[in-house]
Design a protein around this motif. Sequence first.
Motif, mmCIF file in Angstrom:
data_model
loop_
_atom_site.group_PDB
_atom_site.id
_atom_site.type_symbol
_atom_site.label_atom_id
_atom_site.label_comp_id
_atom_site.label_asym_id
_atom_site.label_seq_id
_atom_site.Cartn_x
_atom_site.Cartn_y
_atom_site.Cartn_z
ATOM 1 N N TYR A 27 43.313 44.309 36.622
ATOM 2 C CA TYR A 27 41.482 43.924 37.071
ATOM 3 C C TYR A 27 41.225 44.046 36.186
ATOM 4 C CZ TYR A 27 41.165 48.821 36.577
ATOM 5 O OH TYR A 27 40.976 49.941 35.841
ATOM 6 N N SER A 65 38.334 40.815 33.624
ATOM 7 C CA SER A 65 38.027 39.911 33.683
ATOM 8 C C SER A 65 37.494 39.167 32.102
ATOM 9 C CB SER A 65 36.467 39.759 34.831
ATOM 10 O OG SER A 65 36.759 38.247 34.394
ATOM 11 N N ARG A 94 36.469 44.889 47.036
ATOM 12 C CA ARG A 94 36.509 43.357 47.468
ATOM 13 C C ARG A 94 35.371 43.274 47.794
ATOM 14 N NH1 ARG A 94 41.864 46.037 49.119
ATOM 15 N NH2 ARG A 94 43.271 44.831 47.665
ATOM 16 N N ARG A 104 28.907 35.326 42.349
ATOM 17 C CA ARG A 104 29.902 34.225 41.910
ATOM 18 C C ARG A 104 30.450 34.206 40.433
ATOM 19 N NH1 ARG A 104 24.877 32.669 44.102
ATOM 20 N NH2 ARG A 104 25.444 31.111 46.332
ATOM 21 N N THR A 140 31.984 37.548 39.460
ATOM 22 C CA THR A 140 33.175 38.454 40.041
ATOM 23 C C THR A 140 33.972 37.738 41.533
ATOM 24 O OG1 THR A 140 31.331 39.932 41.538
ATOM 25 C CG2 THR A 140 31.403 40.489 39.325
ATOM 26 N N ARG A 141 34.698 38.431 42.070
ATOM 27 C CA ARG A 141 36.231 38.449 42.940
ATOM 28 C C ARG A 141 35.273 38.715 44.003
ATOM 29 N NH1 ARG A 141 38.155 42.630 43.908
ATOM 30 N NH2 ARG A 141 39.120 44.194 42.610
ATOM 31 N N SER A 153 33.541 39.214 47.629
ATOM 32 C CA SER A 153 32.977 38.980 48.653
ATOM 33 C C SER A 153 32.111 39.551 49.073
ATOM 34 C CB SER A 153 34.079 38.611 49.857
ATOM 35 O OG SER A 153 34.707 38.138 49.683
#
Length: 168
Positions: free
Chosen positions: A21, A23, A34, A66, A68-69, A71
Amino acid sequence: MRVRTNLVLIGLALSLQSCSYYSFTGVSIPPHLRTIAIPLAEDESIGPLTLLDESLTELMIDRFVRQTRLSLIEDEAEADLLLTAQIIRYGNAPTSVTGQERAQLNRVSISITAQYINQVDDDTMERTFSGFDDYDALEGGLEAEELAALAALENIADDLFTAATSNW
């Protein structure tokens, strides 16, 4: 030589896989988080600009969705993370005066309070963030003040994003 290069590449791939995890932007998000809900920021200031709440909300969405992953979802109760913000102070004051006692430069300063709630791990962070930007008071008018306010909000959104993602 080629075998050594392949072994280095395999080792690198395995080490990156173990940090599942991480980045390369410096943001780490635990894999069980998430989703995020970011409701419209509340403008509790008495500032003259009406665009602050929507602008701050858009900037927070930009950072957290935008970059990060995560939602974005609307249901605050179902989100893994909840990010709320209130604009608590708006100021506009001269920082430089001409020889004629007129303001040459004005400074827009904005303060917000943000709550960052990890609803999965029941963890909350609440902090105040401030930002400012100067504009030409003689030439710019209301449009220059709005641009300065947006620049101040950009700085606040960056600081908020850095604080929230470095504490995960």
